[in-house]
Scaffold this active site. Structure first.
Site, short mmCIF file in Angstrom:
data_model
loop_
_atom_site.label_atom_id
_atom_site.label_comp_id
_atom_site.label_asym_id
_atom_site.label_seq_id
_atom_site.Cartn_x
_atom_site.Cartn_y
_atom_site.Cartn_z
N THR A 26 1.00 -1.31 -0.03
CA THR A 26 0.06 -0.23 0.04
C THR A 26 0.90 1.33 -0.08
OG1 THR A 26 -0.35 -0.28 2.58
CG2 THR A 26 -2.10 -0.91 0.88
N HIS A 119 -0.88 -16.56 -5.48
CA HIS A 119 -2.01 -16.12 -6.29
C HIS A 119 -1.44 -15.59 -7.60
CE1 HIS A 119 -4.35 -15.83 -2.05
NE2 HIS A 119 -4.58 -16.86 -2.85
N CYS A 130 -4.20 -23.70 -22.61
CA CYS A 130 -3.02 -23.97 -22.83
C CYS A 130 -1.80 -23.61 -22.07
CB CYS A 130 -2.50 -24.24 -24.45
SG CYS A 130 -2.22 -22.74 -25.09
N CYS A 155 -5.23 -22.02 -29.03
CA CYS A 155 -6.37 -23.17 -28.72
C CYS A 155 -7.68 -22.19 -28.73
CB CYS A 155 -5.85 -23.75 -27.37
SG CYS A 155 -5.97 -22.65 -25.88
P1 OAD Z 1 -6.35 -7.88 2.87
O1 OAD Z 1 -6.73 -6.51 2.08
O2 OAD Z 1 -7.14 -8.55 3.08
O3 OAD Z 1 -5.46 -7.49 3.82
C1 OAD Z 1 -4.27 -6.32 3.98
C2 OAD Z 1 -4.00 -6.13 5.32
O4 OAD Z 1 -2.90 -5.22 5.23
C3 OAD Z 1 -5.35 -5.27 6.15
O5 OAD Z 1 -5.49 -6.02 7.32
C4 OAD Z 1 -4.76 -3.88 6.40
O6 OAD Z 1 -5.07 -3.44 7.59
C5 OAD Z 1 -2.88 -4.23 6.32
N1 OAD Z 1 -2.28 -2.89 5.85
C6 OAD Z 1 -2.47 -2.31 4.75
N2 OAD Z 1 -1.83 -1.36 4.59
C7 OAD Z 1 -0.77 -1.62 5.61
C8 OAD Z 1 0.43 -0.79 6.13
N3 OAD Z 1 1.09 0.06 5.33
N4 OAD Z 1 1.06 -1.10 7.07
C9 OAD Z 1 0.27 -2.04 7.83
N5 OAD Z 1 -0.70 -2.93 7.65
C10 OAD Z 1 -1.44 -2.52 6.42
O7 OAD Z 1 -5.04 -8.21 1.64
P2 OAD Z 1 -4.60 -9.87 1.93
O8 OAD Z 1 -4.71 -10.78 3.09
O9 OAD Z 1 -3.33 -9.78 0.98
O10 OAD Z 1 -6.76 -12.98 -3.51
O11 OAD Z 1 -5.72 -10.44 0.85
C11 OAD Z 1 -5.76 -11.96 0.67
C12 OAD Z 1 -6.31 -12.14 -0.77
O12 OAD Z 1 -7.49 -11.71 -0.99
C13 OAD Z 1 -5.50 -11.62 -2.01
O13 OAD Z 1 -4.47 -12.52 -2.24
C14 OAD Z 1 -6.57 -11.57 -2.76
C15 OAD Z 1 -7.83 -11.30 -2.20
O14 OAD Z 1 -8.86 -11.81 -2.65
C16 OAD Z 1 -7.18 -13.38 -4.58
O15 OAD Z 1 -8.08 -12.57 -5.31
C17 OAD Z 1 -7.49 -15.00 -4.67
ZN ZN Z 2 -4.41 -21.27 -25.61
#
Ligand code: OAD
Ligand code: ZN
Length: 246
Positions: A26, A119, A130, A155
């Protein structure tokens, strides 16, 4: 303080495995998913079966991706990425396990084979039939030309960012390698993830169960704070900045 304690744990560890989520990026201008203003607060996810079934869903998916292109193209590694890269260069971190798709661990100095992308990666595309890889520019050119998300020239199956959508099968090799690393480390650090998306969210507990100490660094409480040996509720840049070697 938490950061001092983390410093002691890092100094005393032999094999450190970091596990990252969107929060580490972020400060690089890339929004996370579940914070206010996050991706899933603005858009509903497009599940994999919808992407496969519907041209409209594919068009929408690519419109969203192209709307983010300037953000991804401009993003540079942040303090968290640089701190992990410093520990990697120092030989303390064999590889990073990430849920992120933004390529910033590679940009910070990790060799590609040492970034385990659970991911996938959004900086290129793949045919879902393919597996043929395509540059995003190729997709963009076709999309701008006829207004439709393109299919594979080989494909004729749809071409998608090389990411894992909800409902899509997890990558086998990455799951295997993340499992082995989680079980082989003595310090596991979960950074910037809400730890709610499975199976990825299972790795901290897997490491803990195999005997590692567990640290969670996240601005907000997570689902798994109660099993951690150390929780740092702070900005990642602040918490990991002291570990950037220059
Ligand atoms: P989330 O958005 O669920 O969580 C990010 C976390 O980082 C939150 O709890 C924020 O509070 C924290 N955060 C953000 N900026 C920060 C900073 N500068 N310092 C400290 N904390 C901070 O994201 P993920 O856990 O990565 O997958 O999400 C998991 C998966 O959900 C992703 O890979 C994606 C999504 O759907 C798929 O789409 C399959
Ligand atoms: Zn293909």
């Amino acid at each position: 303080s938490g950061v001092e304690r983390l410093g002691e744990m890092i100094a005393g560890a032999r094999v450190i495995v970091p596990f990252t989520g969107a929060g580490i990026s972020t400060e690089c201008g890339i929004p996370d998913f579940r914070s206010p203003g996050g991706i899933w607060t603005r858009n509903r996810p497009i599940p994999f079966d919808e992407f496969v079934a519907s041209q409209e869903a594919r068009d929408e998916s690519w419109r969203r991706r192209f709307a983010m292109e300037e953000v991804f193209a401009a993003a540079k590694p942040g303090r968290g990425h640089r701190a992990l890269a410093s520990l990697y260069r120092a030989g303390k971190v064999p590889a990073v396990i990430t849920q992120n798709i933004d390529n910033l661990h590679q940009a910070s100095g990790f060799a590609g084979e040492h970034v385990i992308e659970l991911h996938g990666n959004t900086t290129y595309a793949r045919c879902i039939g393919c597996g043929q890889a395509y540059p995003l520019d190729w997709v963009r050119h076709r999309f701008d030309g006829d207004g439709f998300a393109p299919n594979c020239t080989g494909c004729d199956e749809p071409v998608k960012t090389a990411t894992i959508s909800f409902g899509q099968i997890m990558p086998d090799d990455e799951m295997r390698r993340a499992t082995a690393l989680s079980q082989a480390c003595d310090l596991f650090i979960a950074i910037g993830s809400s730890l709610v998306v499975w199976p990825a969210a299972g790795f901290p507990m897997m490491a803990k169960n195999a005997g590692a100490r567990l640290v969670i660094i996240n601005r907000e409480p997570t689902e798994q704070d109660d099993i951690a040996d150390l929780v740092i509720h702070d900005d990642i840049g602040e918490a990991l900045g002291p570990f950037v070697a220059n």
